[in-house]
Structures are given as C-alpha cells and as structure tokens.
Design an enzyme around this catalytic site. Structure first.
Site, PDB file in Angstrom:
ATOM      1  N   HIS A  17     -65.314  60.025 -28.943  1.00  0.00           N
ATOM      2  CA  HIS A  17     -64.566  59.129 -30.520  1.00  0.00           C
ATOM      3  C   HIS A  17     -64.254  57.668 -29.805  1.00  0.00           C
ATOM      4  O   HIS A  17     -64.307  56.663 -28.953  1.00  0.00           O
ATOM      5  CB  HIS A  17     -63.676  60.374 -30.861  1.00  0.00           C
ATOM      6  CG  HIS A  17     -63.126  60.446 -30.427  1.00  0.00           C
ATOM      7  ND1 HIS A  17     -61.380  59.234 -29.693  1.00  0.00           N
ATOM      8  CD2 HIS A  17     -61.577  61.551 -29.912  1.00  0.00           C
ATOM      9  CE1 HIS A  17     -60.773  59.567 -29.371  1.00  0.00           C
ATOM     10  NE2 HIS A  17     -60.469  61.308 -29.030  1.00  0.00           N
ATOM     11  N   HIS A  20     -62.094  57.040 -27.003  1.00  0.00           N
ATOM     12  CA  HIS A  20     -62.718  56.388 -25.822  1.00  0.00           C
ATOM     13  C   HIS A  20     -63.555  55.080 -25.877  1.00  0.00           C
ATOM     14  O   HIS A  20     -63.717  55.049 -25.228  1.00  0.00           O
ATOM     15  CB  HIS A  20     -64.277  58.353 -25.908  1.00  0.00           C
ATOM     16  CG  HIS A  20     -62.945  59.178 -26.052  1.00  0.00           C
ATOM     17  ND1 HIS A  20     -63.857  59.978 -26.698  1.00  0.00           N
ATOM     18  CD2 HIS A  20     -61.974  59.835 -24.992  1.00  0.00           C
ATOM     19  CE1 HIS A  20     -63.137  61.280 -26.647  1.00  0.00           C
ATOM     20  NE2 HIS A  20     -62.122  60.786 -25.201  1.00  0.00           N
ATOM     21  N   CYS A 125     -50.031  72.484 -20.526  1.00  0.00           N
ATOM     22  CA  CYS A 125     -50.504  72.553 -21.738  1.00  0.00           C
ATOM     23  C   CYS A 125     -52.082  72.726 -20.935  1.00  0.00           C
ATOM     24  O   CYS A 125     -52.517  71.408 -20.452  1.00  0.00           O
ATOM     25  CB  CYS A 125     -50.100  71.193 -21.972  1.00  0.00           C
ATOM     26  SG  CYS A 125     -51.419  71.032 -23.755  1.00  0.00           S
ATOM     27  N   CYS A 128     -53.503  68.545 -22.535  1.00  0.00           N
ATOM     28  CA  CYS A 128     -52.900  68.009 -21.773  1.00  0.00           C
ATOM     29  C   CYS A 128     -53.469  67.412 -20.339  1.00  0.00           C
ATOM     30  O   CYS A 128     -53.361  66.214 -19.304  1.00  0.00           O
ATOM     31  CB  CYS A 128     -51.557  67.368 -21.312  1.00  0.00           C
ATOM     32  SG  CYS A 128     -50.516  67.506 -23.016  1.00  0.00           S
ATOM     33  N   CYS A 142     -46.675  72.455 -26.755  1.00  0.00           N
ATOM     34  CA  CYS A 142     -46.707  71.244 -26.483  1.00  0.00           C
ATOM     35  C   CYS A 142     -46.462  69.536 -27.232  1.00  0.00           C
ATOM     36  O   CYS A 142     -46.769  70.014 -28.368  1.00  0.00           O
ATOM     37  CB  CYS A 142     -48.379  70.971 -25.802  1.00  0.00           C
ATOM     38  SG  CYS A 142     -48.810  69.261 -25.713  1.00  0.00           S
ATOM     39  N   HIS A 145     -49.576  68.079 -27.860  1.00  0.00           N
ATOM     40  CA  HIS A 145     -50.877  68.744 -28.793  1.00  0.00           C
ATOM     41  C   HIS A 145     -50.192  69.673 -30.225  1.00  0.00           C
ATOM     42  O   HIS A 145     -50.728  70.535 -30.832  1.00  0.00           O
ATOM     43  CB  HIS A 145     -51.541  69.940 -28.344  1.00  0.00           C
ATOM     44  CG  HIS A 145     -52.619  68.642 -26.690  1.00  0.00           C
ATOM     45  ND1 HIS A 145     -52.206  68.616 -26.330  1.00  0.00           N
ATOM     46  CD2 HIS A 145     -54.105  68.245 -27.136  1.00  0.00           C
ATOM     47  CE1 HIS A 145     -53.235  67.099 -25.583  1.00  0.00           C
ATOM     48  NE2 HIS A 145     -54.532  67.549 -26.294  1.00  0.00           N
ATOM     49  N   LYS A 289     -52.728  60.393 -37.412  1.00  0.00           N
ATOM     50  CA  LYS A 289     -53.565  61.122 -36.228  1.00  0.00           C
ATOM     51  C   LYS A 289     -54.787  61.260 -36.170  1.00  0.00           C
ATOM     52  O   LYS A 289     -55.331  61.704 -37.465  1.00  0.00           O
ATOM     53  CB  LYS A 289     -52.808  61.631 -35.415  1.00  0.00           C
ATOM     54  CG  LYS A 289     -52.526  62.168 -34.232  1.00  0.00           C
ATOM     55  CD  LYS A 289     -51.408  62.746 -33.805  1.00  0.00           C
ATOM     56  CE  LYS A 289     -52.063  63.188 -32.382  1.00  0.00           C
ATOM     57  NZ  LYS A 289     -52.287  64.467 -31.341  1.00  0.00           N
ATOM     58  N   LYS A 292     -59.215  66.081 -34.490  1.00  0.00           N
ATOM     59  CA  LYS A 292     -60.674  66.954 -35.502  1.00  0.00           C
ATOM     60  C   LYS A 292     -60.230  67.849 -36.469  1.00  0.00           C
ATOM     61  O   LYS A 292     -61.578  67.786 -37.402  1.00  0.00           O
ATOM     62  CB  LYS A 292     -61.246  67.387 -34.313  1.00  0.00           C
ATOM     63  CG  LYS A 292     -63.654  67.544 -33.784  1.00  0.00           C
ATOM     64  CD  LYS A 292     -63.502  68.296 -32.636  1.00  0.00           C
ATOM     65  CE  LYS A 292     -64.620  68.780 -33.257  1.00  0.00           C
ATOM     66  NZ  LYS A 292     -64.527  69.621 -31.713  1.00  0.00           N
TER      67      LYS A 292
HETATM   68  N1  MSP Z   1     -59.713  63.142 -18.107  1.00  0.00           N
HETATM   69  C1  MSP Z   1     -57.935  62.299 -18.628  1.00  0.00           C
HETATM   70  C2  MSP Z   1     -58.081  61.188 -18.243  1.00  0.00           C
HETATM   71  C3  MSP Z   1     -57.989  61.183 -16.069  1.00  0.00           C
HETATM   72  S1  MSP Z   1     -58.241  59.446 -15.411  1.00  0.00           S
HETATM   73  C4  MSP Z   1     -58.449  59.920 -13.319  1.00  0.00           C
HETATM   74  C5  MSP Z   1     -58.009  62.153 -20.119  1.00  0.00           C
HETATM   75  N2  MSP Z   1     -59.446  62.203 -20.585  1.00  0.00           N
HETATM   76  S2  MSP Z   1     -59.358  62.313 -22.113  1.00  0.00           S
HETATM   77  O1  MSP Z   1     -60.779  62.454 -22.682  1.00  0.00           O
HETATM   78  O2  MSP Z   1     -58.836  62.968 -22.866  1.00  0.00           O
HETATM   79  O3  MSP Z   1     -59.244  60.783 -22.741  1.00  0.00           O
HETATM   80  C6  MSP Z   1     -59.405  59.686 -21.827  1.00  0.00           C
HETATM   81  C7  MSP Z   1     -58.794  58.728 -22.597  1.00  0.00           C
HETATM   82  O4  MSP Z   1     -59.225  58.676 -24.698  1.00  0.00           O
HETATM   83  C8  MSP Z   1     -57.365  58.383 -22.316  1.00  0.00           C
HETATM   84  O5  MSP Z   1     -57.397  56.985 -22.347  1.00  0.00           O
HETATM   85  C9  MSP Z   1     -56.686  58.060 -24.156  1.00  0.00           C
HETATM   86  O6  MSP Z   1     -55.572  57.670 -23.890  1.00  0.00           O
HETATM   87  C10 MSP Z   1     -57.964  57.573 -24.636  1.00  0.00           C
HETATM   88  N3  MSP Z   1     -57.857  58.145 -26.231  1.00  0.00           N
HETATM   89  C11 MSP Z   1     -58.111  59.495 -27.086  1.00  0.00           C
HETATM   90  N4  MSP Z   1     -57.786  59.382 -27.947  1.00  0.00           N
HETATM   91  C12 MSP Z   1     -57.085  58.192 -28.481  1.00  0.00           C
HETATM   92  C13 MSP Z   1     -56.900  57.346 -29.277  1.00  0.00           C
HETATM   93  N5  MSP Z   1     -57.205  57.807 -30.269  1.00  0.00           N
HETATM   94  N6  MSP Z   1     -56.873  55.731 -29.151  1.00  0.00           N
HETATM   95  C14 MSP Z   1     -56.899  55.383 -27.984  1.00  0.00           C
HETATM   96  N7  MSP Z   1     -57.154  55.596 -27.113  1.00  0.00           N
HETATM   97  C15 MSP Z   1     -57.430  57.364 -26.868  1.00  0.00           C
HETATM   98  O7  MSP Z   1     -57.030  61.639 -20.749  1.00  0.00           O
END
Ligand code: MSP
Length: 482
Positions: A17, A20, A125, A128, A142, A145, A289, A292
C-alpha cells in the site's frame, strides 16, 4: 564512490500500500540522484518471508507459507515496476544465500558466547513481530496494533543485548549521523539509557524460519533473520564492496530494531556498521490512520489511478519533509498535479516548443542562455535527505523560467536573433530541469528529453549552454489536468 541504499524488506502478507510505496519511492529517488551524481549505486529492496505473521496468514489462506509468499511476491514486483522503481536486487529471506549467511552468523555469535539458553516469559505481538513487557501493554493489547498480545512462556535462546548498552550509546554519541533525523536519535538514546534487556532470538512453537545451527528445534527470531538481509545481499560476488550500507531508509515504527538490535548484532559478529539509519514519518489518509479494516487503505493501483505515476511520486515527495508525518488526500494530489505539474512545468514546455515550431521550423538555434543555475544548493539538500526542499528548489527554477517567458514576451519579439536567444535560454533550462527531475519523476523527464530530442544528462551537465542545435519533436502535454 559507492552508494548502498536499502528499503525495509516488507512482510508479504498482503499487497503493498501507500506506506510501502512511500519508502520505496524515496529510496528510488535517492538511488537515482546518486547515480546521476556519478556514484556506483546498489539499491536493495525485498520481502521478509519468515516469521509467525506469515505462517499464520498462510494458514488462514489454506496454503503453506512458501506457497503463500510465492504468490504474493510477484505483486510486490509488479507494484514497483508500475511505480518505476529501479532496484538492483529484490531479496527474499527465503533466498538460499541469505539463509546461509544468517546461519553462519548465528553460529559465530553463539561461539563468541553472546547467545545463551533460557526461558522467555512475556508478551508477543505477531503484528509487530515484537516482544512486549507488562509495562508496554494496555488491557492485554499491543500499543501499536491494539490487538490482543500473546502470552508466551517457552524455552528460548537469548542474545546478550544488555552487554552492548555502553557500546551503543558510544556509537550514537560519536556518530550523530547514525540515527536521522536528530529528534529520533534523542528518543533512542533516552530509551537505551533507561533499559536494555537481553533479547529472545528463537522460538519453538512454529517452524517457519531459519533453524538455529546449534539447536535445530528452534527457529531464529524473524527480526534477527530479516535485518541481516542488508548484509547478506553484499556477500555475493562483486557486491562485497558495497558493505557497509550508506543508508537504511525505514519508517519510524521500526527504528528501535534498526538502531538498537541491528548494530548490537553487527558489533557482536565483528561486522562494520552502516553509516545512517533514516526514519521517515507515517502517512495518514484523510487525517485517519491507514487501516484495512476501516477501509482507509490505498494500494499502489489506487494511488496511480488518481493522476498517474509521476503525479503520485511527485506528491509523496513534495508534500512533506521525509522525517515528518504526512496526510494523504486525493484533493491535494490533484491540486499539485494541476497547478505545479500541468501548469508550471507542462505549460512551460509546450509554450516554448510551440514558439520554436512556429518561428524556427522546429529547429532550436544555438545561442547563449540568459539564466544562471547553481546545482550546489540542491545537491546539498539531497545529501541531507531534504527531498521536499530539493523539489521546491527545482520548482523555483521552473518558475524562474516562467517569469522569464512572461517578462520577455517572445510572442511579441520580431527580431530573430533576440527571439533565438530567448528560446535557447528556455530550452537549455528545460534540459537542466529534465536532469534534475529525473530521479523524482523519471517518465516525465524522459518525455521532456524526447520532445527536445536530446539525451538525458547527469548532474555534471546541470550548467547552462550545453544544449546544441536540435530539431525538436513537440508531443503531447506532459500532464492532464484532473
Ligand atoms: N518486515 C518488517 C521490516 C524488516 S526490515 C529488516 C516490516 N515490514 S512492513 O511491511 O510491516 O513495513 C515496512 C515499512 O512500511 C515500514 O518502514 C513502515 O514504516 C512502512 N509503513 C507501513 N505503513 C506506513 C504508513 N502508513 N506510512 C508510512 N510508512 C508506513 O516492518
């Protein structure tokens, strides 16, 4: 010079999304800027395939974790392709070369005496993939979450994290650029000073992970496994020179893992430390926030659909400083698309090229530019991760050109030589603009070059008067107004 930049490796439990996409676009911009600067760049992204979260999600879908992740990985690759992300490797923690590196390091750290057997009792959690103590949770939930945490009591191997407290504090103090932005550095320092407990790094209640080489009943904690992706990607032939990483770009939620666990693991394993961990802010969606379950989630296709790929890339980088939180709204994206991209930039190109078509039979005459330009300021902003300000600075130049065209009124100029000078100034400036914008909005930059009928330059070409005589090919307007 080499430049090694990484994104977090994402959990492939769902399609990517906007959150990412944001990290990945920002990393792509920095990677492309460094390439343009002449650096030898390695840009790594990928997925975090192991752990309880993936095992659980796969189970719900009636698939094995491997089948489940194998189906989702192409969705990540497609999304990055659509967003014009040019990474050098897409790593998965299930890649054999990575698994081997992690296994070797576990053995090394164990042999060194930094891993011991004990019992973990506390909370976890799965969202996380993190351990919590009684103090961290509210009503058994958590703090991030808001879902119920799991109570665990099981045999586990521990990493002697507490032993590294002083070394970590020294690292933060001696290398202020290790944690950026600075406000985040202060938060980490005060948390580390307060408490640093040994870390449980193995589980026995599921098997989706890398087995500990010294006790195969246990699988490695997903964060120990995941963090090493950055290092293992540089253990293949020809890539060794890229370690240590120049910057790990991550979201603020995973700063603790990257600035406490990660350097401690590396110090223990005797590996050089990365130079910078930069934590960006979080996006909300219409001030809510991203969630989903509440329908407040924007995937990559939705994002692109609003006004195209470059408008999305431009908006996300321009709207908010990299270290701050930002709010996404369709309305603000459309405003920026219509005003800055379609009007300021798109009209500048089309007005200029129309005049060349009309007065010079599409051939830009060589002349001397009347506008000056200094790349130094923008390059400095980029080095400081001030991507929004760098874009604003580029826009100052775009609007300097707009003011120039309005002041000079080329449509009223009869003298051919004077007119040639004005139009040369504008096209030569557009050539520079296309170089500057390429890292941010590559497709648009390529369109500008195609219409100018020239090849894309690099940062060293960002000085006036390099444009030669060329036959332009006026094309479609760069952006559609929504
Ligand atoms: N798998 C771990 C990272 C391991 S790195 C060795 C993880 N994955 S994640 O898919 O949950 O999230 C990855 C990234 O997406 C994080 O940097 C997180 O901050 C970012 N984001 C998820 N939601 C976000 C927003 N709403 N806004 C900005 N970035 C966000 O964590």
């Amino acid at each position: 010079m080499k430049f090694y930049i990484t994104t977090p490796i994402y959990y492939p439990n769902d399609i990517p999304h906007i959150g990412h996409a944001y990290t990945t676009i920002a990393a792509d911009v920095l990677s492309r800027w460094n390439k343009s600067r002449g650096n030898n760049v390695f840009f790594l992204t990928g997925t975090d395939d192991h752990g309880k979260k993936i095992a659980q999600t796969a189970k719900k879908a009636g698939k094995t974790p491997k089948e489940f992740t194998d189906e989702l990985i192409p969705k990540f690759k497609e999304a990055w392709k659509k967003l014009n992300i040019k990474y050098d490797r897409f790593i998965r923690t299930t890649d054999k070369d990575h698994e081997k590196v992690v296994s070797k390091i576990l053995q090394l750290v164990y042999d060194k005496g930094d891993i011991y057997k004990g019992t973990y009792e506390g909370f976890y959690c799965t969202g996380c993939e993190a351990y919590y103590t009684e103090k961290d949770i509210e009503n058994n939930r958590c703090p991030i979450h808001k879902t119920e945490v799991e109570k665990l009591k099981q045999e586990s191997y521990f990493f002697k994290l507490s032993k590294y407290k002083k070394k970590l504090l020294d690292l933060y103090n001696k290398n202020p650029e290790f944690i950026l932005p600075d406000s985040k550095r202060k938060e980490i320092i005060s948390r580390v000073k307060k408490e640093l407990r040994d870390l449980s790094i193995s589980r026995t209640d599921f098997d989706w992970g890398i087995p500990l080489p010294f006790d195969k009943k246990h699988v490695c904690y997903v964060w120990f496994d995941a963090l090493f992706n950055y290092y293992s990607a540089t253990r293949t032939k020809g890539k060794e020179k890229f370690w240590p990483a120049d910057v790990h770009l991550i979201g603020k939620d995973i700063l603790w893992f990257h600035t406490v666990y990660w350097p401690a693991f590396l110090i223990s394993a005797g590996i050089e430390l990365p130079k910078t961990v930069f934590a960006h802010g979080w996006w909300t969606f219409d001030k809510e926030k991203i969630s989903k379950s509440r329908g407040k989630v924007l995937n990559v296709d939705d994002l692109i659909e609003i006004a195209g790929v470059d408008s999305a890339r431009y908006f996300l980088i321009r709207e908010t400083p990299l270290g701050d939180d930002g709010d996404f709204s369709e309305k603000s994206l459309v405003n920026r698309n219509n005003n800055e991209l379609a009007n300021d930039l798109g009209n500048l190109l089309s007005r200029t090229l129309t005049l060349i078509e009309k007065n010079f039979n599409s051939e830009i005459p060589k002349s001397k530019s009347e506008l000056t330009f200094d790349i130094g300021k923008i390059d400095k902003l980029m080095k400081n991760y001030e991507l929004d300000k760098a874009l604003a600075e580029i826009w100052k130049f775009v609007n300097k050109c707009n003011k120039y065209i309005n002041d000079k009124k080329p449509w009223e100029v009869k003298d051919k030589e004077k007119l040639a000078k004005i139009l040369y100034t504008l096209t030569d400036s557009l050539r520079i603009i296309s170089i500057l914008l390429h890292p941010f909005i590559p497709e648009t930059s390529e369109k500008i070059n195609k219409q100018l009928n020239i090849k894309l330059g690099t940062l060293k070409d960002c000085k006036p008067n390099l444009l030669k005589k060329t036959k332009i090919k006026k094309g479609e307007h760069l952006f559609k107004k929504i």
